[in-house]
Design a protein around this motif. Structure first.
Motif, PDB file in Angstrom:
ATOM      1  N   VAL A  81       0.705  -0.887   0.088  1.00  0.00           N
ATOM      2  CA  VAL A  81      -0.025  -0.424  -0.473  1.00  0.00           C
ATOM      3  C   VAL A  81       1.052   1.538   0.304  1.00  0.00           C
ATOM      4  CG1 VAL A  81      -1.703   1.303   1.370  1.00  0.00           C
ATOM      5  CG2 VAL A  81      -1.724  -1.546   1.156  1.00  0.00           C
ATOM      6  N   PRO A  82       0.774   2.458  -0.946  1.00  0.00           N
ATOM      7  CA  PRO A  82       1.529   3.061  -1.102  1.00  0.00           C
ATOM      8  C   PRO A  82       0.819   4.207   0.506  1.00  0.00           C
ATOM      9  CG  PRO A  82       0.294   3.045  -3.032  1.00  0.00           C
ATOM     10  CD  PRO A  82      -0.071   2.169  -1.406  1.00  0.00           C
ATOM     11  N   ASP A  83       2.260   4.825   0.956  1.00  0.00           N
ATOM     12  CA  ASP A  83       2.864   5.545   2.066  1.00  0.00           C
ATOM     13  C   ASP A  83       1.640   7.023   1.629  1.00  0.00           C
ATOM     14  OD1 ASP A  83       3.004   4.165   4.073  1.00  0.00           O
ATOM     15  OD2 ASP A  83       5.495   3.797   3.102  1.00  0.00           O
ATOM     16  N   GLU A 125       1.925  10.943  -4.103  1.00  0.00           N
ATOM     17  CA  GLU A 125       2.253  10.982  -4.941  1.00  0.00           C
ATOM     18  C   GLU A 125       2.359   8.903  -5.308  1.00  0.00           C
ATOM     19  OE1 GLU A 125       2.665  12.682  -2.306  1.00  0.00           O
ATOM     20  OE2 GLU A 125       1.448  14.828  -3.623  1.00  0.00           O
ATOM     21  N   GLY A 126       3.283   8.214  -4.233  1.00  0.00           N
ATOM     22  CA  GLY A 126       3.420   6.727  -3.941  1.00  0.00           C
ATOM     23  C   GLY A 126       1.753   6.319  -5.007  1.00  0.00           C
ATOM     24  N   LEU A 127       0.860   6.202  -4.774  1.00  0.00           N
ATOM     25  CA  LEU A 127      -0.208   5.948  -5.980  1.00  0.00           C
ATOM     26  C   LEU A 127       0.020   5.943  -7.119  1.00  0.00           C
ATOM     27  CD1 LEU A 127      -2.804   4.092  -6.379  1.00  0.00           C
ATOM     28  CD2 LEU A 127      -3.974   6.573  -5.630  1.00  0.00           C
ATOM     29  N   VAL A 128      -0.011   7.326  -7.501  1.00  0.00           N
ATOM     30  CA  VAL A 128       0.399   7.801  -9.089  1.00  0.00           C
ATOM     31  C   VAL A 128       1.475   6.743  -9.542  1.00  0.00           C
ATOM     32  CG1 VAL A 128       1.507   9.210 -10.688  1.00  0.00           C
ATOM     33  CG2 VAL A 128      -0.274  10.017  -8.472  1.00  0.00           C
ATOM     34  N   ALA A 129       3.115   6.635  -8.437  1.00  0.00           N
ATOM     35  CA  ALA A 129       3.975   6.658  -9.399  1.00  0.00           C
ATOM     36  C   ALA A 129       4.141   5.241  -9.452  1.00  0.00           C
ATOM     37  CB  ALA A 129       5.071   6.322  -8.530  1.00  0.00           C
ATOM     38  N   MET A 130       3.351   3.967  -8.569  1.00  0.00           N
ATOM     39  CA  MET A 130       3.009   2.507  -8.432  1.00  0.00           C
ATOM     40  C   MET A 130       2.194   2.769  -9.457  1.00  0.00           C
ATOM     41  SD  MET A 130       1.365   0.056  -6.321  1.00  0.00           S
ATOM     42  CE  MET A 130      -0.399   0.465  -6.498  1.00  0.00           C
ATOM     43  N   ASN A 161      -7.380   3.374   5.069  1.00  0.00           N
ATOM     44  CA  ASN A 161      -6.671   3.123   6.316  1.00  0.00           C
ATOM     45  C   ASN A 161      -5.876   4.098   7.184  1.00  0.00           C
ATOM     46  OD1 ASN A 161      -8.888   1.478   6.968  1.00  0.00           O
ATOM     47  ND2 ASN A 161      -7.663  -0.289   6.499  1.00  0.00           N
ATOM     48  N   LYS A 162      -4.426   5.037   6.067  1.00  0.00           N
ATOM     49  CA  LYS A 162      -3.466   5.807   6.474  1.00  0.00           C
ATOM     50  C   LYS A 162      -4.554   6.855   6.249  1.00  0.00           C
ATOM     51  CE  LYS A 162       0.217   2.354   4.901  1.00  0.00           C
ATOM     52  NZ  LYS A 162       0.761   2.414   3.272  1.00  0.00           N
ATOM     53  N   GLY A 163      -5.774   7.190   5.796  1.00  0.00           N
ATOM     54  CA  GLY A 163      -5.957   8.744   6.039  1.00  0.00           C
ATOM     55  C   GLY A 163      -5.054   9.118   4.727  1.00  0.00           C
ATOM     56  N   ARG A 191      -5.318  15.643   0.936  1.00  0.00           N
ATOM     57  CA  ARG A 191      -3.844  16.068   1.801  1.00  0.00           C
ATOM     58  C   ARG A 191      -3.327  16.308   2.501  1.00  0.00           C
ATOM     59  NH1 ARG A 191      -0.313  16.034  -2.572  1.00  0.00           N
ATOM     60  NH2 ARG A 191      -1.605  15.820  -4.722  1.00  0.00           N
ATOM     61  N   ASN A 192      -2.225  16.484   3.408  1.00  0.00           N
ATOM     62  CA  ASN A 192      -1.665  16.416   4.591  1.00  0.00           C
ATOM     63  C   ASN A 192      -1.951  17.784   4.647  1.00  0.00           C
ATOM     64  OD1 ASN A 192      -0.202  16.420   2.808  1.00  0.00           O
ATOM     65  ND2 ASN A 192       1.761  15.577   3.901  1.00  0.00           N
ATOM     66  N   GLY A 193      -2.104  18.135   6.316  1.00  0.00           N
ATOM     67  CA  GLY A 193      -2.538  18.523   6.613  1.00  0.00           C
ATOM     68  C   GLY A 193      -4.123  19.600   6.619  1.00  0.00           C
ATOM     69  N   GLY A 194      -4.855  18.813   5.148  1.00  0.00           N
ATOM     70  CA  GLY A 194      -5.944  19.175   4.946  1.00  0.00           C
ATOM     71  C   GLY A 194      -7.384  18.909   5.814  1.00  0.00           C
ATOM     72  N   GLU A 195      -7.969  18.860   6.883  1.00  0.00           N
ATOM     73  CA  GLU A 195      -9.107  18.423   7.588  1.00  0.00           C
ATOM     74  C   GLU A 195     -10.442  17.964   7.040  1.00  0.00           C
ATOM     75  OE1 GLU A 195     -10.092  22.685   6.749  1.00  0.00           O
ATOM     76  OE2 GLU A 195      -8.300  21.471   7.213  1.00  0.00           O
ATOM     77  N   GLN A 196     -10.423  16.861   7.110  1.00  0.00           N
ATOM     78  CA  GLN A 196     -11.930  16.221   6.194  1.00  0.00           C
ATOM     79  C   GLN A 196     -12.371  15.300   7.518  1.00  0.00           C
ATOM     80  OE1 GLN A 196     -10.469  16.787   3.559  1.00  0.00           O
ATOM     81  NE2 GLN A 196     -12.212  15.400   2.241  1.00  0.00           N
ATOM     82  N   LEU A 197     -13.633  15.201   7.345  1.00  0.00           N
ATOM     83  CA  LEU A 197     -14.449  14.302   8.525  1.00  0.00           C
ATOM     84  C   LEU A 197     -14.338  12.959   8.060  1.00  0.00           C
ATOM     85  CD1 LEU A 197     -18.193  14.791   7.300  1.00  0.00           C
ATOM     86  CD2 LEU A 197     -16.680  15.501   5.896  1.00  0.00           C
TER      87      LEU A 197
END
Lengths: 203, 203
Positions: A76-78, A81-86, A142-144, A197-203
């Motif tokens: 599972v990509p971290d 960008e990892g998803l796109v690269a994979m 699960n990793k957000g 995106r890291n830093g963005g809030e989401q419910l």
DNA sequence: TTGACAAGTGACCTATCGTTCGCTATAATA
DNA sequence: TATTATAGCGAACGATAGGTCACTTGTCAA
């Protein structure tokens, strides 16, 4: 030496079947490509149909071994960008690997004539990819990294368009570069739509 | 009577070519299905290949007439539910119309053997649908029904998964009902993701 | 050394393929 | 009515398909 010739016949059969179809391929040409006469083939296979069945056995076994179990699932990509690269790496391989291309073409051509080819085609073109990315997207949720959503639906929405472009490359190889660019653009668009995106809030 | 038989031969050729492929189809069986003997065919076509070329001419002309020009574009839906409804109607027709099914199967089977089949396959399976829905999504964005986004990308992301399920129905007709349900679910998911609900604010 | 077996060869078989040809019946035309 | 074109028929053609078989060669084990 025996095993060797048998394998070479199967390889050449894959090549010719995928180009001209089962009916369009004849034993004389097939064996001539290997420097043999046609009667020699019958030392290794009972018939032309026996070649076909053996080839399908091999393809089914290969698929089961490489994509059939949970062990072969990609990590599972971290990151997004990892998803796109994979995705790009997998796409590049599957579009350029001659063996994989021939397998896909063969299944495409013969899917309406052979029951096992039909089943394998659905796995190759649809359910296999969906299953793989369902697992990946579950992990990313699960990793957000991805919006909470139905992972299977997202996997289907993600893989089907990419699969369509892979088929385009098989059909019109001169469009390969454009297709790869489009896969990249699509993957990035998907990430923009469903990624967090890291830093963005989401419910 | 002459025109009639010629047309009947073309119809039967589409049927048999789409099932068994060009190479797998023989003139005797084809004409026998029409209550003729094989030599009678040569009163209407020069050769087997002539049948193939005439059939492709017909398919290309049909496609150009029905999907080639801007006049044939479907109306832009007035609501998100309208998009889902239009999609389901189009999907239902294309999945159940025998003639369309046979055309698709034929193009699938022969795309690697014939240049014109290759081009028509790309139109049928990819660009034709994308173009159509690019226009539709542009209109829906202008009406404020869809998020502002690249309409071509959205059209591709929308039509490719549906196209994949249509191919699944061709391959495994017993999965037709499940596929139609999945098309509906996908369409609704798409609308939830990219649609703008009336009354909701959006930037 | 010999015997057995695996692999390859070339001649040959039968079936079927697409195609051609001469014939007949029909229906429209002159 | 006589003529002619059309559409279908059945027999036959050459080519090629998949498949068989007797034979040779090389290798390895007894």
């Amino acid at each position: 030496m025996a095993r060797d010739t048998k394998e070479r016949i199967l390889d050449e059969a894959l090549r010719q079947f995928s180009q001209k179809g089962y009916d369009g391929t004849n034993i004389r040409e097939l064996t001539a490509s290997l420097g043999l006469v046609k009667s020699s083939m019958y030392k290794h296979f009972k018939s032309k149909e026996d070649i076909w069945n053996s080839l399908l056995d091999k393809m089914i076994a290969y698929y089961a071994e490489h994509f059939g179990s949970a062990e072969n699932l990609p990590p599972v990509p971290d990151s997004l960008e990892g998803l796109v690269a994979m995705t790009m790496k997998m796409a590049y391989v599957t579009i350029h690997d001659e063996m994989i291309i021939m397998t896909r073409k063969l299944l495409t051509i013969e899917q309406f004539r052979d029951e096992r080819a039909r089943e394998l085609a659905t796995k190759h073109f649809l359910t296999g990819l969906t299953d793989m990315f369902t697992h990946i997207f579950e992990g990313m949720m699960n990793k957000g990294l991805l919006r909470r959503d139905d992972p299977e639906m997202l996997a289907f929405a993600y893989t089907a368009p990419i699969s369509a472009l892979i088929h385009l490359c098989d059909r019109e190889p001169e469009k390969t570069d454009a297709a790869i660019s489009q896969i990249k653009a699509f993957s990035e668009h998907f990430v923009l739509t469903f990624g967090i995106r890291n830093g963005g809030e989401q419910l």
